[in-house]
Write a protein that holds these residues in place. Structure first.
Motif, PDB file in Angstrom:
ATOM      1  N   TYR A   1     -28.043  -9.512 -66.708  1.00 63.35           N
ATOM      2  CA  TYR A   1     -27.465  -8.173 -66.668  1.00 63.35           C
ATOM      3  C   TYR A   1     -28.506  -7.149 -66.223  1.00 63.35           C
ATOM      4  CZ  TYR A   1     -25.166  -3.869 -68.122  1.00 63.35           C
ATOM      5  OH  TYR A   1     -24.616  -2.610 -68.131  1.00 63.35           O
TER       6      TYR A   1
ATOM      7  N   THR B   1     -20.354 -15.646 -67.976  1.00 63.99           N
ATOM      8  CA  THR B   1     -20.032 -14.849 -69.158  1.00 63.99           C
ATOM      9  C   THR B   1     -19.207 -15.652 -70.157  1.00 63.99           C
ATOM     10  OG1 THR B   1     -18.123 -13.929 -67.963  1.00 63.99           O
ATOM     11  CG2 THR B   1     -20.148 -12.633 -67.976  1.00 63.99           C
TER      12      THR B   1
ATOM     13  N   TRP C   1     -13.081 -11.893 -72.063  1.00 60.43           N
ATOM     14  CA  TRP C   1     -13.198 -13.054 -72.955  1.00 60.43           C
ATOM     15  C   TRP C   1     -12.933 -12.662 -74.399  1.00 60.43           C
ATOM     16  CZ3 TRP C   1     -12.569 -17.258 -70.636  1.00 60.43           C
ATOM     17  CH2 TRP C   1     -13.176 -17.569 -69.434  1.00 60.43           C
TER      18      TRP C   1
ATOM     19  N   ILE D   1     -19.699  -7.797 -64.991  1.00 54.69           N
ATOM     20  CA  ILE D   1     -20.134  -8.576 -66.157  1.00 54.69           C
ATOM     21  C   ILE D   1     -19.555  -7.991 -67.441  1.00 54.69           C
ATOM     22  CG2 ILE D   1     -22.143  -9.153 -67.576  1.00 54.69           C
ATOM     23  CD1 ILE D   1     -23.730  -9.511 -64.984  1.00 54.69           C
TER      24      ILE D   1
ATOM     25  N   SER E   1     -12.376  -6.899 -63.448  1.00 50.61           N
ATOM     26  CA  SER E   1     -13.715  -7.415 -63.188  1.00 50.61           C
ATOM     27  C   SER E   1     -13.838  -7.928 -61.762  1.00 50.61           C
ATOM     28  CB  SER E   1     -14.035  -8.531 -64.191  1.00 50.61           C
ATOM     29  OG  SER E   1     -15.263  -9.153 -63.891  1.00 50.61           O
TER      30      SER E   1
ATOM     31  N   LEU F   1     -16.912  -9.870 -69.927  1.00 54.51           N
ATOM     32  CA  LEU F   1     -17.165 -10.090 -71.354  1.00 54.51           C
ATOM     33  C   LEU F   1     -16.039  -9.508 -72.203  1.00 54.51           C
ATOM     34  CD1 LEU F   1     -21.000  -9.360 -71.544  1.00 54.51           C
ATOM     35  CD2 LEU F   1     -19.882 -11.579 -71.884  1.00 54.51           C
TER      36      LEU F   1
ATOM     37  N   ALA G   1     -20.196 -16.152 -73.941  1.00 50.12           N
ATOM     38  CA  ALA G   1     -19.311 -15.875 -75.074  1.00 50.12           C
ATOM     39  C   ALA G   1     -19.110 -17.117 -75.929  1.00 50.12           C
ATOM     40  CB  ALA G   1     -17.957 -15.359 -74.570  1.00 50.12           C
TER      41      ALA G   1
END
Length: 315
Positions: A162, A131, A203, A196, A63, A200, A135
């Protein structure tokens, strides 16, 4: 010579802080992990927890790399992994500045402009926190019950970010102004969206380590899944914001305990939280070591000295 001495001192400080983090985690969680390892299926779940967090860290690195190479910078994957994970474990030293300095110096050595490294760090930090907070909404149904709908605007805000990545750039610009730091280059919409999605995914995968530990300590598998993933993301964000604490120690555990205690006894939740700290530290150190080894093995060999290139008088 001065630069070499400073590098050696920085390496010694970083290794010392890492050793203290590992030792402190072993001392705090040794009994809980030892007891869990003797339970049926315990070794398998512990190994799965370490691997899940390591995989989540790798996705986090990807990322971040998307943002760094967005401006056309060339950053091979092994070099990117080395820079990211050295900067990452610098969190064991109090203060966020050490990670920034590590990224800038190592990026300069790799031929990436400091402005590009600073942009990747700033954008990556904001995307990671945003993010992670998004989450963290997974814990809302368990903690808030029927009032979870009140957080729906936050979900819509995340979806809007987003759809319109320019919001992320403006948020980063605002954060840099508040921190009295130089402005960073904005990320392209494509790079921000990819970052993004990878964040995600990071996570989601990292949170599986806590789920494995929660199940190991007696939590029901289905109800504890969303709580573990969302709780870990939310707690990690809280630890990141408490930047004066090494690796957010204390703040992360306090935030993580509340959602876990909703699906398992408080004593078992406490054991899972303590074990999570050890699993995270071990996986972070192991992943960093693997990244350093990968970068070293991938380093191109020096060109062989051709006989025709040697002056006649030297032969």
């Amino acid at each position: 010579m001065r630069s070499r001495i400073l590098r050696i001192l920085a390496a010694v400080v970083l290794l010392g802080a890492t050793a203290l983090a590992v030792g402190g985690s072993l001392e705090a969680a040794g009994a809980e992990v030892s007891a869990a390892a003797r339970a049926p299926g315990g070794p398998l779940l512990l190994v799965a927890a370490v691997l899940a967090n390591a995989a989540g860290l790798t996705l986090s690195m990807l990322s971040w790399r998307v943002l760094v190479v967005d401006g056309g910078s060339r950053l091979p994957m092994p070099v990117a992994a080395r820079i990211f994970f050295i900067g990452f474990i610098s969190k064991f030293i109090p203060g966020r500045i050490w990670g920034v300095l590590a990224h800038l110096q190592l990026g300069r050595d790799a031929g990436v402009a400091p402005e590009r490294m600073l942009s990747g760090f700033g954008l990556g930090l904001v995307i990671g926190i945003a993010t992670g907070a998004g989450a963290g909404l997974l814990v809302a149904p368990t903690v808030l019950g029927g009032y979870a709908w009140a957080l729906a605007p936050l979900v819509l805000l995340a979806a809007a970010a987003y759809a319109r990545p320019g919001w992320v750039n403006r948020l980063v610009a605002l954060a840099m102004r508040l921190a009295r730091r130089p402005a960073v280059e904005p990320g392209s919409p494509r790079a921000v969206r990819r970052s993004i999605l990878l964040a995600l995914a990071s996570w989601a995968v990292s949170g599986l380590h806590l789920w494995a530990l929660a199940v190991l300590f007696g939590a029901p598998a289905v109800p504890s899944l969303a709580v573990s993933v969302g709780g870990f993301a939310l707690a990690t964000v809280a630890g990141s914001l408490a930047f004066v604490l090494p690796d957010g120690i204390g703040a992360r555990e306090l935030v993580l305990l509340a959602p876990l205690a909703a699906v398992m006894p408080l004593s078992a939740a406490t054991a899972a939280v303590i074990a999570s700290r050890l699993v995270c530290v071990l996986s972070e150190v192991a992943t960093t070591g693997a990244a350093l080894l990968w970068a070293r093995l991938a380093r191109p060999a020096p060109p062989a000295l051709s006989r025709t290139a040697v002056p006649e008088g030297v032969r």
